[in-house]
Structures are given as C-alpha cells and as structure tokens.
Scaffold this motif. Structure first.
Motif, PDB file in Angstrom:
ATOM      1  N   VAL A 276       0.867  -1.174   0.000  1.00  0.00           N
ATOM      2  CA  VAL A 276       0.000   0.000   0.000  1.00  0.00           C
ATOM      3  C   VAL A 276       0.908   1.229   0.000  1.00  0.00           C
ATOM      4  CG1 VAL A 276      -1.808   1.279   1.208  1.00  0.00           C
ATOM      5  CG2 VAL A 276      -1.798  -1.226   1.273  1.00  0.00           C
ATOM      6  N   PHE A 277       0.588   2.207  -0.813  1.00  0.00           N
ATOM      7  CA  PHE A 277       1.442   3.380  -0.966  1.00  0.00           C
ATOM      8  C   PHE A 277       0.771   4.600  -0.338  1.00  0.00           C
ATOM      9  CE2 PHE A 277       2.289   0.269  -4.163  1.00  0.00           C
ATOM     10  CZ  PHE A 277       3.668   0.151  -4.122  1.00  0.00           C
ATOM     11  N   TYR A 278       1.586   5.403   0.342  1.00  0.00           N
ATOM     12  CA  TYR A 278       1.067   6.511   1.137  1.00  0.00           C
ATOM     13  C   TYR A 278       1.636   7.848   0.708  1.00  0.00           C
ATOM     14  CZ  TYR A 278      -0.852   3.190   4.461  1.00  0.00           C
ATOM     15  OH  TYR A 278      -1.588   2.186   5.035  1.00  0.00           O
ATOM     16  N   LEU A 279       0.840   8.879   0.946  1.00  0.00           N
ATOM     17  CA  LEU A 279       1.343  10.239   0.847  1.00  0.00           C
ATOM     18  C   LEU A 279       2.028  10.556   2.170  1.00  0.00           C
ATOM     19  CD1 LEU A 279      -1.809  12.039  -0.643  1.00  0.00           C
ATOM     20  CD2 LEU A 279      -0.068  10.694  -1.822  1.00  0.00           C
ATOM     21  N   ALA A 280       3.231  11.117   2.107  1.00  0.00           N
ATOM     22  CA  ALA A 280       3.993  11.411   3.323  1.00  0.00           C
ATOM     23  C   ALA A 280       4.571  12.819   3.248  1.00  0.00           C
ATOM     24  CB  ALA A 280       5.115  10.389   3.512  1.00  0.00           C
TER      25      ALA A 280
ATOM     26  N   SER B  95      12.264   3.702  -0.915  1.00  0.00           N
ATOM     27  CA  SER B  95      12.292   2.259  -1.136  1.00  0.00           C
ATOM     28  C   SER B  95      10.947   1.617  -0.842  1.00  0.00           C
ATOM     29  CB  SER B  95      13.368   1.610  -0.254  1.00  0.00           C
ATOM     30  OG  SER B  95      14.652   2.089  -0.580  1.00  0.00           O
ATOM     31  N   ASN B  96      10.157   2.262   0.020  1.00  0.00           N
ATOM     32  CA  ASN B  96       8.839   1.745   0.348  1.00  0.00           C
ATOM     33  C   ASN B  96       7.737   2.362  -0.513  1.00  0.00           C
ATOM     34  OD1 ASN B  96       9.915   0.125   2.335  1.00  0.00           O
ATOM     35  ND2 ASN B  96       9.555   1.596   3.973  1.00  0.00           N
ATOM     36  N   GLY B  97       8.140   3.114  -1.526  1.00  0.00           N
ATOM     37  CA  GLY B  97       7.162   3.665  -2.446  1.00  0.00           C
ATOM     38  C   GLY B  97       6.343   4.805  -1.877  1.00  0.00           C
ATOM     39  N   MET B  98       6.815   5.422  -0.798  1.00  0.00           N
ATOM     40  CA  MET B  98       6.065   6.534  -0.218  1.00  0.00           C
ATOM     41  C   MET B  98       6.125   7.757  -1.140  1.00  0.00           C
ATOM     42  SD  MET B  98       4.897   5.100   2.509  1.00  0.00           S
ATOM     43  CE  MET B  98       4.920   3.536   1.606  1.00  0.00           C
ATOM     44  N   ILE B  99       5.088   8.556  -1.119  1.00  0.00           N
ATOM     45  CA  ILE B  99       4.943   9.672  -2.044  1.00  0.00           C
ATOM     46  C   ILE B  99       5.144  10.983  -1.297  1.00  0.00           C
ATOM     47  CG2 ILE B  99       3.366  10.820  -3.632  1.00  0.00           C
ATOM     48  CD1 ILE B  99       1.962   8.059  -3.904  1.00  0.00           C
ATOM     49  N   GLU B 100       6.145  11.741  -1.717  1.00  0.00           N
ATOM     50  CA  GLU B 100       6.507  12.981  -1.022  1.00  0.00           C
ATOM     51  C   GLU B 100       5.501  14.087  -1.305  1.00  0.00           C
ATOM     52  OE1 GLU B 100      10.618  15.575  -0.306  1.00  0.00           O
ATOM     53  OE2 GLU B 100      10.504  14.065  -1.894  1.00  0.00           O
ATOM     54  N   THR B 101       5.026  14.714  -0.236  1.00  0.00           N
ATOM     55  CA  THR B 101       4.058  15.798  -0.347  1.00  0.00           C
ATOM     56  C   THR B 101       4.726  17.119   0.013  1.00  0.00           C
ATOM     57  OG1 THR B 101       2.286  14.310   0.326  1.00  0.00           O
ATOM     58  CG2 THR B 101       1.816  16.650   0.419  1.00  0.00           C
TER      59      THR B 101
ATOM     60  N   GLY C 112       0.643  22.438  -2.260  1.00  0.00           N
ATOM     61  CA  GLY C 112      -0.671  22.088  -1.739  1.00  0.00           C
ATOM     62  C   GLY C 112      -1.041  20.640  -1.971  1.00  0.00           C
ATOM     63  N   GLY C 113      -0.061  19.776  -2.172  1.00  0.00           N
ATOM     64  CA  GLY C 113      -0.332  18.358  -2.363  1.00  0.00           C
ATOM     65  C   GLY C 113      -0.662  17.983  -3.802  1.00  0.00           C
ATOM     66  N   ARG C 114      -0.628  18.955  -4.735  1.00  0.00           N
ATOM     67  CA  ARG C 114      -1.007  18.644  -6.122  1.00  0.00           C
ATOM     68  C   ARG C 114      -0.072  17.605  -6.727  1.00  0.00           C
ATOM     69  NH1 ARG C 114      -1.494  24.189  -6.025  1.00  0.00           N
ATOM     70  NH2 ARG C 114       0.504  24.423  -7.056  1.00  0.00           N
ATOM     71  N   ASP C 115       1.247  17.774  -6.520  1.00  0.00           N
ATOM     72  CA  ASP C 115       2.204  16.823  -7.077  1.00  0.00           C
ATOM     73  C   ASP C 115       1.999  15.438  -6.486  1.00  0.00           C
ATOM     74  OD1 ASP C 115       3.275  18.880  -8.540  1.00  0.00           O
ATOM     75  OD2 ASP C 115       4.901  19.287  -7.127  1.00  0.00           O
ATOM     76  N   ALA C 116       1.723  15.380  -5.184  1.00  0.00           N
ATOM     77  CA  ALA C 116       1.509  14.093  -4.526  1.00  0.00           C
ATOM     78  C   ALA C 116       0.257  13.413  -5.069  1.00  0.00           C
ATOM     79  CB  ALA C 116       1.401  14.286  -3.020  1.00  0.00           C
ATOM     80  N   LEU C 117      -0.820  14.171  -5.287  1.00  0.00           N
ATOM     81  CA  LEU C 117      -2.046  13.584  -5.823  1.00  0.00           C
ATOM     82  C   LEU C 117      -1.824  13.102  -7.253  1.00  0.00           C
ATOM     83  CD1 LEU C 117      -4.857  15.935  -4.478  1.00  0.00           C
ATOM     84  CD2 LEU C 117      -4.317  13.608  -3.742  1.00  0.00           C
ATOM     85  N   ALA C 118      -0.972  13.786  -8.006  1.00  0.00           N
ATOM     86  CA  ALA C 118      -0.657  13.335  -9.365  1.00  0.00           C
ATOM     87  C   ALA C 118       0.049  11.987  -9.310  1.00  0.00           C
ATOM     88  CB  ALA C 118       0.215  14.364 -10.079  1.00  0.00           C
TER      89      ALA C 118
END
Length: 260
Positions: free
Chosen positions: A87-91, A107-113, A118-124
């Motif tokens: 499961v991949f998370y926004l962090a 390495s755990n596929g976490m998504i940098e916010t 405003g989180g736009r890149d993370a939501l993309a």
C-alpha cells in the motif's frame, strides 16, 4: 427521493472535469518494499497485539483507496499488514529530508508531499499508483493528530475526495484504527507491543456510487449535464461543495466506527 444510477458517460464526464492527471511516469513497486511486505508482515502480526475486523472486505488485486484516522506513526504499518499487499502513502516532505529516512521512504514507495504545491504533485503521483492497479493509503486529516486528549479525530481535507472523484469506480474503504496511540505514543521511541490495537475495515463505496446516492451527492445525469454546461468558476464552486460534503461524511463514518 431516489436518484437513478449515473450513466457511464456522465461518470466519465465528471471524472475528466476534476483535472487531476498523473505525472506520465509509470509507477513500479520497489523491490525492497515487496520483500518487506512479503516477509516482514507475518513477523509484525506475531509481535503486535492487533485485532482486525472486516479484513475479508479488501480485494487481493486491483486498485483501491484506504482512508483512515491517524493517531500514531504505526498506523501505516498496521494498514499494510491488514491489506496483505503493498500500500502506498502520501507522506510529508520532512520525512524525506535526511538519510537514511529518505532512502527508506523511497524504497517503500512513499509519495513525497510538498507544502508549497498544496499536495497537487503528490495527488498526481497517487493517480499513477491507482492507474497502475495498486492500492493507495490516505489519511484525510493530512497528518497525525497533534491533540493531547480525545477527541483526536480532526477535520478532513478534500484531497481524498478529489482523488476518488478522478477514479470514480475505485472503491474507498474507511478504516478506523483504535489503540495505536497507546502502542506507540507520540514523541516516544518505546513500542508497547503488548498493548491492544484494533483495526476496523468498513464497507466500501466508490465516488460514482456516492455521487448518485440520495444520502451523498444526489446527482443524476441531468445534474451532471447542467454542471458541465457551467463555466470553470461555476463548476469549481459546485465541486468544492461536493468534495467538502464527501469528506465530511467520510470523517463522520470514521467517528461512528469508533475513531477516538
């Protein structure tokens, strides 16, 4: 009041109007993360006193969204454990600033916010994950609760609604975690493995189901057509209200499930 099921054309029209596109870069599961989930998940289950309810609801393949309250840094680990999948998370960007944290997060596929976007890149990037047929985990509150005493549940941010609206057929599972704050209190490095934690997995609903539901958006094909006929400002105003209602109902669901 009974709202008819939305047509595929209406659902697609609304989804495309959200204008939440992926990065165009294919998302791949990091090899290290596959190892951690496959081999360490059973160890985590054995070490912690975790009781899971509703695990059978989660599909073993395909994309879905896990939306839960957030009271401890252990919450993502427990959600991965119950999903039995990567499961991949926004962090938050703070978790990526220094090594070895940055290496572990990537390495755990976490998504940098990033705050400034405003989180736009993370939501993309989250869109890339769902497009790849993988599950995404979100904490609608945006961060771990900083409250010192109950109620810990905070108002939700509408990013989860936007993401769900962009993928209107993807199921969203409300997940309530209880007791994880006692297992690993904020600001403490001591993990109390013997403390009980409960994870409740609720009934899922897709955004298209919610949008047409009388208890949700109450939108039919005519309402979608009228919305699409408005200018960008008018559409944005209505969708903002819809996303707020969706998010508020999700947070109420978590509260009714027992979120502290």
């Amino acid at each position: 009041m009974c709202v008819a099921e939305l047509s595929e054309e209406s659902v697609r029209s609304f989804s495309e109007s959200v204008k939440l596109e992926g990065t165009g870069e294919a998302f791949r599961v990091p090899i290290l993360y596959k190892f951690l989930v496959s081999f360490l998940s059973p160890i985590v289950r054995a070490l912690f006193n975790v009781h899971v309810y509703g695990m059978e609801r989660l599909p073993r393949s395909g994309p879905f969204i896990l939306a839960s309250n957030h009271v401890s840094n252990l919450d993502p680990i427990f959600k991965i454990m119950v999903a039995r999948r990567e499961v991949f998370y926004l962090a938050k960007e703070e978790h990526f600033q220094k090594q070895p944290n940055r290496f572990m997060m990537k390495s755990n596929g976490m998504i940098e916010t990033f705050r400034e976007s405003g989180g736009r890149d993370a939501l993309a990037r989250a869109s890339d994950v769902l497009s790849a047929g993988l599950p995404i985990g979100v904490f609608p509150e945006g961060t771990r609760s900083r409250r010192e005493s109950p109620p810990f549940l905070q108002p939700g941010k509408t990013g989860v609604a936007r993401l769900s609206a962009r993928f209107p057929e993807v199921q969203v599972f409300p997940i309530c975690v209880i007791g994880t704050r006692g297992v690993m209190p904020p600001g403490r490095n001591l993990i109390k493995f013997w403390k009980r934690a409960d994870v409740h997995i609720g009934n899922p609903i897709s955004f298209s189901e919610w949008l047409s539901s009388p208890e949700g958006g109450s939108f039919g094909d005519d309402e979608i057509s009228n919305l699409m006929s408005l200018d960008e400002h008018g559409q944005r105003s209505i969708k903002r209200a819809l996303f707020r209602k969706y998010t508020d109902q999700l947070m109420r669901t978590l509260h009714m499930m027992g979120a502290p």
